[in-house]
Design an enzyme around this catalytic site. Structure first.
Site, PDB file in Angstrom:
ATOM      1  N   MET A  29       0.844  -1.203   0.000  1.00 41.96           N
ATOM      2  CA  MET A  29       0.000   0.000   0.000  1.00 41.96           C
ATOM      3  C   MET A  29       0.881   1.256   0.000  1.00 41.96           C
ATOM      4  SD  MET A  29      -3.380  -0.939   2.173  1.00 41.96           S
ATOM      5  CE  MET A  29      -2.706  -0.675   3.809  1.00 41.96           C
ATOM      6  N   GLY A  30       2.178   1.089  -0.285  1.00 42.55           N
ATOM      7  CA  GLY A  30       3.061   2.253  -0.367  1.00 42.55           C
ATOM      8  C   GLY A  30       3.494   2.763   0.987  1.00 42.55           C
ATOM      9  N   LEU A  56       6.630   3.380   1.633  1.00 42.43           N
ATOM     10  CA  LEU A  56       7.615   2.303   1.736  1.00 42.43           C
ATOM     11  C   LEU A  56       8.616   2.557   2.856  1.00 42.43           C
ATOM     12  CD1 LEU A  56       8.409   1.615  -2.043  1.00 42.43           C
ATOM     13  CD2 LEU A  56       6.607   0.618  -0.602  1.00 42.43           C
ATOM     14  N   HIS A  81       9.250  -3.141   3.449  1.00 40.17           N
ATOM     15  CA  HIS A  81       8.884  -3.287   2.027  1.00 40.17           C
ATOM     16  C   HIS A  81      10.128  -3.493   1.158  1.00 40.17           C
ATOM     17  CE1 HIS A  81       5.504  -0.492   3.440  1.00 40.17           C
ATOM     18  NE2 HIS A  81       4.856  -1.571   3.061  1.00 40.17           N
ATOM     19  N   GLY A 134       5.293 -10.205   3.711  1.00 39.58           N
ATOM     20  CA  GLY A 134       6.008 -10.140   4.980  1.00 39.58           C
ATOM     21  C   GLY A 134       5.322 -10.938   6.077  1.00 39.58           C
ATOM     22  N   GLU A 135       6.126 -11.571   6.917  1.00 38.04           N
ATOM     23  CA  GLU A 135       5.587 -12.252   8.102  1.00 38.04           C
ATOM     24  C   GLU A 135       5.050 -11.246   9.120  1.00 38.04           C
ATOM     25  OE1 GLU A 135       8.821 -14.771   9.400  1.00 38.04           O
ATOM     26  OE2 GLU A 135       8.153 -16.393   8.072  1.00 38.04           O
ATOM     27  N   GLN A 188      -2.314 -12.561   7.396  1.00 38.31           N
ATOM     28  CA  GLN A 188      -2.518 -12.226   5.980  1.00 38.31           C
ATOM     29  C   GLN A 188      -1.696 -13.156   5.081  1.00 38.31           C
ATOM     30  OE1 GLN A 188      -2.545  -8.088   4.209  1.00 38.31           O
ATOM     31  NE2 GLN A 188      -0.404  -8.609   3.867  1.00 38.31           N
ATOM     32  N   SER A 243       6.381  -0.362  10.153  1.00 39.14           N
ATOM     33  CA  SER A 243       5.029  -0.293   9.615  1.00 39.14           C
ATOM     34  C   SER A 243       4.807   1.119   9.087  1.00 39.14           C
ATOM     35  CB  SER A 243       4.009  -0.578  10.726  1.00 39.14           C
ATOM     36  OG  SER A 243       2.715  -0.167  10.328  1.00 39.14           O
ATOM     37  N   ARG A 254       2.218   2.626   9.400  1.00 36.76           N
ATOM     38  CA  ARG A 254       1.396   3.301  10.420  1.00 36.76           C
ATOM     39  C   ARG A 254       2.238   3.838  11.581  1.00 36.76           C
ATOM     40  NH1 ARG A 254      -2.668  -0.764   8.658  1.00 36.76           N
ATOM     41  NH2 ARG A 254      -4.429   0.450   7.872  1.00 36.76           N
TER      42      ARG A 254
HETATM   43  P1  AMP Z   1       1.513  -2.939   3.487  1.00 38.51           P
HETATM   44  O1  AMP Z   1       2.030  -1.872   2.603  1.00 38.51           O
HETATM   45  O2  AMP Z   1       1.472  -2.584   4.930  1.00 38.51           O
HETATM   46  O3  AMP Z   1       0.227  -3.549   2.977  1.00 38.51           O
HETATM   47  O4  AMP Z   1       2.582  -4.126   3.408  1.00 38.51           O
HETATM   48  C1  AMP Z   1       2.980  -4.649   2.167  1.00 38.51           C
HETATM   49  C2  AMP Z   1       3.816  -5.882   2.407  1.00 38.51           C
HETATM   50  O5  AMP Z   1       4.969  -5.531   3.169  1.00 38.51           O
HETATM   51  C3  AMP Z   1       3.079  -6.979   3.204  1.00 38.51           C
HETATM   52  O6  AMP Z   1       3.434  -8.244   2.662  1.00 38.51           O
HETATM   53  C4  AMP Z   1       3.633  -6.781   4.583  1.00 38.51           C
HETATM   54  O7  AMP Z   1       3.589  -7.936   5.384  1.00 38.51           O
HETATM   55  C5  AMP Z   1       5.063  -6.389   4.276  1.00 38.51           C
HETATM   56  N1  AMP Z   1       5.652  -5.712   5.416  1.00 38.51           N
HETATM   57  C6  AMP Z   1       5.161  -4.625   6.071  1.00 38.51           C
HETATM   58  N2  AMP Z   1       5.946  -4.294   7.118  1.00 38.51           N
HETATM   59  C7  AMP Z   1       6.962  -5.208   7.138  1.00 38.51           C
HETATM   60  C8  AMP Z   1       8.090  -5.423   7.989  1.00 38.51           C
HETATM   61  N3  AMP Z   1       8.331  -4.649   9.024  1.00 38.51           N
HETATM   62  N4  AMP Z   1       8.918  -6.454   7.690  1.00 38.51           N
HETATM   63  C9  AMP Z   1       8.665  -7.259   6.636  1.00 38.51           C
HETATM   64  N5  AMP Z   1       7.614  -7.119   5.805  1.00 38.51           N
HETATM   65  C10 AMP Z   1       6.771  -6.106   6.046  1.00 38.51           C
END
Ligand code: AMP
Length: 284
Positions: free
Chosen positions: A30-31, A33, A37, A147-148, A153, A185, A187
């Site tokens: 969702m950007g 970054l 990411h 990502g774990e 998800q 994150s 957020r």
């Molecule tokens: P999002 O933009 O939050 O939807 O995340 C996009 C992808 O990045 C998802 O597969 C998340 O699990 C991964 N992701 C987000 N934060 C982390 C992190 N701290 N470490 C590894 N992967 C992440």
């Protein structure tokens, strides 16, 4: 790096790539970054010939009252970071491009979506699986890096790809953390200074639970309550769930079996920002 705003352009780019015998690594995001990411992009670049990033803040996975309109959208910066991390093509569709008419078709994964995030956000996972199914269909045959950090998800998307015979191998990637343990994150940008400091309690609580398991505790209820109690001790945290689950089924085992691995997951609110974290723990 090519930037595509239409499905046709993105699909055409990746079809050409595969026609030349080259492999595709897909990184849906969702950007906004961050290094989490970027680690997915780097893994994709290490294992695939061409790296495709998608940036789309998917309205379907936000409920009314959640942070859809506030969600950060620093597109120019994202494109610079993506290129530096090895992205070859970026898909940045508008809402109208992704959803030209309201969707009448929803992808729902049963079971795995019931507990934890599914219970806290009842419409969330259908929004995720519907958009990820669309992205998989647009992108075509690929490895897709998740990502774990969003452990449930990852499990849900992996199951969807398996059940629907999508030509996609879902690749799990480890959680990237700040130096004080906070899971990265998008957020985290919402947190003020005090909440940012308090937010480290999530990882500390999970580690406290892990230490209990390492010391021989085999009752998952006792471990979960301990994780919750560490979070409750932080005045700026409003605890959500704390769970000890089997990583495959996401169900809580009745007893922790020696030699197995469990996943500890916890969430909490800091101000109005809801954060989640998890940890893999081997049972001695
Ligand atoms: P999002 O933009 O939050 O939807 O995340 C996009 C992808 O990045 C998802 O597969 C998340 O699990 C991964 N992701 C987000 N934060 C982390 C992190 N701290 N470490 C590894 N992967 C992440």
């Amino acid at each position: 790096m090519q930037v595509c705003s239409t499905k046709a352009e993105f699909r055409g780019f990746l079809d050409n790539v595969r026609a030349l015998g080259r492999t595709v690594g897909l990184v849906p995001t969702m950007g906004a970054l961050h290094d989490g990411h970027l680690s997915l992009l780097r893994s994709a670049a290490a294992e695939c010939d061409v790296v495709a990033l998608t940036i789309f803040v998917n309205p379907l996975q936000f409920a009314a009252g959640e942070d859809l309109s506030a969600y950060p959208r620093p597109l120019e910066r994202d494109l610079e970071l993506a290129e530096a991390a090895g992205a070859d093509v970026v898909f940045t569709p508008s809402n109208a491009e992704m959803y030209p008419v309201p969707v009448a078709t929803t992808v729902h994964v049963d079971g795995l979506t019931a507990p934890m995030e599914g219970a806290a956000r009842p419409t969330h996972f259908d929004g995720v699986t519907t958009v990820v199914a669309k992205l998989f269909n647009i992108a075509g045959t690929c490895r897709a890096y998740f990502g774990e950090k969003d452990f449930q998800q990852l499990a849900v998307v992996t199951r969807m790809a398996f059940d629907l015979d999508q030509p996609v191998t879902v690749v799990p990637c480890p959680i990237i953390r700040e130096t004080d343990g906070l899971a990265m994150s998008s957020r985290n940008a919402y947190l003020d200074r005090a909440d940012r400091e308090a937010a480290t309690v999530l990882h500390r609580a999970l580690r406290a639970g892990a230490a209990m398991i390492s010391a021989g505790e085999t009752d998952p209820g006792i471990v979960a309550r301990h994780v919750a109690s560490v979070i409750e001790a932080e005045p700026l945290a409003s605890p959500g769930y704390a769970e000890v689950v089997d990583p495959a089924t996401l169900e809580t085992p009745t007893v922790l079996v020696p030699g197995s691995t469990v996943r500890l997951l916890a969430t909490a609110l800091f101000g109005s920002t809801r954060l989640l974290d998890n940890l893999e723990v081997p049972v001695p």
